[in-house]
Design an enzyme around this catalytic site. Structure first.
Site, PDB file in Angstrom:
ATOM      1  N   GLU A 184      -0.312   7.467  -1.191  1.00 60.21           N
ATOM      2  CA  GLU A 184      -1.525   8.338  -0.900  1.00 60.21           C
ATOM      3  C   GLU A 184      -1.393   9.168   0.305  1.00 60.21           C
ATOM      4  OE1 GLU A 184      -2.512   5.672  -4.086  1.00 60.21           O
ATOM      5  OE2 GLU A 184      -1.953   5.128  -1.960  1.00 60.21           O
ATOM      6  N   HIS A 235     -11.280  -0.705  -8.109  1.00 60.86           N
ATOM      7  CA  HIS A 235     -10.976   0.542  -9.000  1.00 60.86           C
ATOM      8  C   HIS A 235     -12.366   1.267  -9.676  1.00 60.86           C
ATOM      9  CE1 HIS A 235      -6.936  -1.519  -9.137  1.00 60.86           C
ATOM     10  NE2 HIS A 235      -6.416  -0.305  -9.505  1.00 60.86           N
TER      11      HIS A 235
END
Length: 324
Positions: free
Chosen positions: A60, A127
């Protein structure tokens, strides 16, 4: 007008902007060949080619860093976090470079960092997070969190065209559950403007994203008891629409702030402080915050259900405030 899901609305906005502006491109893990973890970018690779739909390694920080560099070179990147939880890996690039670039030397960084947030799908603590509070303290960033398909499309269009970095929070619980009639063609929702989702005179709820649907459900139930609840959908968290927040607080004198981010340090504290500072004379009761407890999001479905705000919990707060 075609009926469009929340997910399809996001997809359409990206598709239309890529067709109109060759500077716009998508970058992220599995956005190309796989079409995105949730299929938001399905078919993009075949339509636009590998130079504008770029699959990356699982990094990321590299995704955000590449997007920042491309934006500074005149491009309009849309950087996908496969789950928004992992935006923390790009935190330094976002906070210490992209957000401060305009202040430091006048250079805008027109980029979007988007990704699925929120719970309700039993994704567990890694998540299901709502990271908006981490970034609300950062001048130079903008944060949007749509709660309807129309706003999902309109805010994505606005975010892509914005001259500064925008964090776009898309709630995955809404992806295929929420549908709306949308007119064909361009929709642009201005960043920084809230929307009055329901008018009322007795109690106000200020909320956003998936909690908008919870607020509207609770408001419908309260109406059957003779309590008229006003619901304000913030849509943008940075900058907040202070005028709209103060207007609804002054109108009803009783305010609930509802969000899915955990309570301590969450957006609700900022809204409550604003109202206390600038609308105290109009209040007839303390501002109430409804948010999950300060724990990670549980894996267990019953525990997650307990963790998340729901219409019943909001209804209890509505009745208590109304009787205050």
């Amino acid at each position: 007008m075609p009926v469009v899901t929340y997910l399809e609305a996001i997809r359409l906005a990206m598709l239309e902007e890529m067709q109109k502006d060759e500077r716009v491109f998508v970058i992220g893990q599995d956005v190309g060949t796989y079409g995105g973890a949730f299929r938001v970018t399905q078919g993009f690779l075949e339509t636009f080619g590998e130079k504008r739909v770029i699959d990356t390694p699982i990094s990321e920080s590299a995704i955000v860093g590449a997007a920042v560099g491309a934006a500074l070179m005149g491009m309009r990147p849309i950087a996908e976090m496969q789950f928004i939880d992992f935006i923390g890996c790009g935190f330094d690039m976002l906070v210490n470079y992209a957000a401060k670039s305009r202040y430091r030397w006048g250079g805008g960084v027109p980029m979007v960092v988007r990704g699925p947030c929120g719970g309700g799908v039993h994704g567990g603590p890694f998540h299901s997070q709502n990271p908006e509070a981490y970034f609300m303290n950062v001048p130079g960033l903008k944060i949007v969190a749509p709660g309807t398909p129309r706003d999902a499309k309109g805010l994505m269009t606005a975010a892509i065209r914005d001259p500064d970095p925008v964090i776009y929070l898309e709630h995955k619980f809404l992806y295929r559950r929420l549908k709306q009639d949308l007119p064909e063609g361009e929709i642009v929702v201005p960043i920084g403007k809230a929307r009055l989702a329901r008018e009322g005179k007795d109690v106000s709820i200020v909320t956003y994203a998936a909690m908008l649907q919870v607020a509207l459900e609770a408001a419908e139930a309260a109406a059957k008891e003779g309590i008229e609840v006003e619901v304000l959908d913030l849509r943008t968290l940075l900058p907040l629409d202070e005028e709209a927040i103060l207007a609804t607080a002054r109108k009803t004198g009783k305010l609930i702030v509802l969000h899915e981010a955990t309570r301590t340090g969450g957006p609700g504290g900022e809204v409550a402080a604003l109202v206390s500072e600038q609308a105290f004379e109009w209040l007839d009761a303390p501002v109430v915050r409804i948010a999950p407890p300060d724990t990670p999001v549980p894996y267990s479905p019953p525990l997650e259900e307990y963790f998340l705000p729901n219409a019943a919990k909001v209804g209890q707060a509505i009745r208590a405030l109304h009787e205050y």
